[in-house]
Design a protein around this motif. Structure first.
Motif, PDB file in Angstrom:
ATOM      1  N   TYR A 230       0.701  -1.215   0.082  1.00 33.05           N
ATOM      2  CA  TYR A 230      -0.028  -0.149  -0.369  1.00 33.05           C
ATOM      3  C   TYR A 230       0.820   1.299   0.015  1.00 33.05           C
ATOM      4  CZ  TYR A 230      -4.361  -2.722   0.869  1.00 33.05           C
ATOM      5  OH  TYR A 230      -5.156  -3.631   0.633  1.00 33.05           O
ATOM      6  N   LEU A 233       2.035   1.831  -3.461  1.00 33.24           N
ATOM      7  CA  LEU A 233       0.879   2.351  -4.436  1.00 33.24           C
ATOM      8  C   LEU A 233       0.581   4.046  -4.019  1.00 33.24           C
ATOM      9  CD1 LEU A 233      -1.475   1.870  -6.160  1.00 33.24           C
ATOM     10  CD2 LEU A 233      -2.947   1.177  -4.189  1.00 33.24           C
ATOM     11  N   MET A 237       1.158   6.683  -6.906  1.00 33.10           N
ATOM     12  CA  MET A 237      -0.033   7.887  -7.118  1.00 33.10           C
ATOM     13  C   MET A 237       0.394   9.084  -7.080  1.00 33.10           C
ATOM     14  SD  MET A 237      -2.415   5.868  -8.510  1.00 33.10           S
ATOM     15  CE  MET A 237      -3.780   7.145  -8.727  1.00 33.10           C
ATOM     16  N   TRP A 312      -6.942  -1.112   3.020  1.00 26.70           N
ATOM     17  CA  TRP A 312      -7.567  -0.505   2.006  1.00 26.70           C
ATOM     18  C   TRP A 312      -8.598   0.420   2.181  1.00 26.70           C
ATOM     19  CZ3 TRP A 312      -6.430   0.832  -2.909  1.00 26.70           C
ATOM     20  CH2 TRP A 312      -7.784   1.231  -4.083  1.00 26.70           C
ATOM     21  N   TYR A 316      -8.813   4.170   0.285  1.00 24.12           N
ATOM     22  CA  TYR A 316      -8.937   4.426  -1.064  1.00 24.12           C
ATOM     23  C   TYR A 316      -9.575   5.800  -1.627  1.00 24.12           C
ATOM     24  CZ  TYR A 316     -13.875   4.263   0.065  1.00 24.12           C
ATOM     25  OH  TYR A 316     -15.368   4.710   0.518  1.00 24.12           O
ATOM     26  N   LEU A 319      -6.421   7.926  -2.352  1.00 27.66           N
ATOM     27  CA  LEU A 319      -5.926   7.668  -3.632  1.00 27.66           C
ATOM     28  C   LEU A 319      -7.096   7.903  -4.651  1.00 27.66           C
ATOM     29  CD1 LEU A 319      -4.956   3.856  -3.070  1.00 27.66           C
ATOM     30  CD2 LEU A 319      -3.603   5.773  -3.223  1.00 27.66           C
TER      31      LEU A 319
END
Length: 343
Positions: A230, A233, A237, A312, A316, A319
């Protein structure tokens, strides 16, 4: 005479470059003003919950320097703390304090909470002094340091900063070397050029994001409670957002020096309003800058993973905001290419 002529030429060159002149004279004043407003903000006021606290106890306490909320159950107080509505809560068993629970992810907030509790204990039991109670932590621990709390912000900042500079200058060179002009004259569409550049730069962005995250966590020992995947990620991003923003702003620069001039305007505000300084201590008319910057959402998501150990469900939304920034900057990149003129 020759020295004077050279000096006059340089002076005239600066006078013609209004943006450089403004950055030299105005940018330092803006940054100093921002530092003054950020670091001279109000003292942080702890948000404290009371569970099953008798009215007689509450009436004895000085609550001017805290935001107090009463709860009927430990479950409700814990949910509020996990939702960041509380910094911690105090559970009572009759007139006595049974336990103290801190949200725990910010050491400075933990210190403010415990400082108030020690003072409140003297009001409740002046003859006995502070009760010997060890605080429980929902996140982190009493050994958690400031570097562990600031680490996610620094991790995001360095990933954003270097990608922004490198991508902006690289795309600028594509323009000044004539490569972009040739591509614009080819059958390639504007959006295909933008996507192609972003995918090309994106490979190195991925490598850089992975290296920075791995080094900070496994070499420097930055606190890591959640999943490393994570973290990668989120960093990726954020780097994509920096990449698209860097290529966009390069359209408004004629050389590398002008590209670097965007740092005080684009990078510095994000550093201060990304959570490095508690936004609750900053004036309301200034704190709104945080939520309009990509680093604000990346830093919060990184803290949720690295400090609080969430998954998550917690990240999210942040993100999606980073993806929205990237999509916006890509769209503006396409518009900028349509109005492109050769340098």
């Amino acid at each position: 005479m020759r020295i004077r002529a050279l000096a006059i030429r340089i002076i005239r060159q600066f006078l013609r470059d209004k943006r450089t002149l403004a950055m030299m004279l105005v940018a330092p004043l803006l940054i100093l003003t921002m530092l003054h407003l950020v670091f001279n903000g109000e003292n942080y006021i702890p948000k404290i919950g009371f569970v099953n606290a008798p009215d007689a106890v509450i009436n004895k306490l000085d609550l001017e320097d805290v935001k107090m909320t009463e709860y009927e159950s430990v479950k409700n107080a814990k949910e509020a703390a996990l939702d960041h509505s509380l910094d911690g809560y105090v559970v009572f068993e009759g007139p006595m304090v049974d336990k103290i629970v801190l949200e725990g992810s910010d050491p400075s907030v933990n210190g403010a909470f415990m400082k108030w509790f020690q003072q409140a204990s003297k009001q409740l039991m002046p003859s006995q002094g502070s009760p010997e109670l060890r605080a429980e932590y929902l996140h982190g621990s009493e050994d958690m340091g400031q570097f562990d709390y600031f680490g996610p912000v620094l991790l995001g900042f360095f990933a954003f900063f270097f990608v922004f500079i490198i991508s902006g200058i690289s795309f600028l060179r594509e323009r000044t070397s004539g490569t972009l002009e040739k591509l614009l004259a080819s059958p390639l569409r504007k959006w295909e050029i933008v996507v192609g550049y972003i995918l090309g730069f994106g490979l190195f962005t991925l490598l850089q994001a992975t290296l920075i995250a791995w080094y900070a966590i496994y070499i420097l020992g930055m606190l890591m409670e959640g999943s490393f995947i994570y973290v990668l990620l989120i960093t990726l991003m954020l780097s994509m957002t920096a990449l698209t923003l860097g290529t966009l702003l390069s359209a408004f620069a004629n050389n590398e020096f002008q590209m670097i001039q965007f740092i005080p305007i684009i990078i510095v505000p994000q550093f201060f309003f990304s959570g490095l300084i508690n936004l609750e201590t900053i004036s309301d008319w200034l704190s709104w800058l945080g939520p309009i910057t990509p680093l604000y959402y990346a830093a919060e998501a990184l803290r949720d993973i690295m400090v609080r150990g969430y998954g998550w469900d917690a990240i999210y939304g942040n993100l999606l905001m980073l993806a929205g920034f990237s999509a916006l900057f890509m769209f503006l990149n396409i518009l900028a290419l349509r109005k492109h003129r050769a340098v």
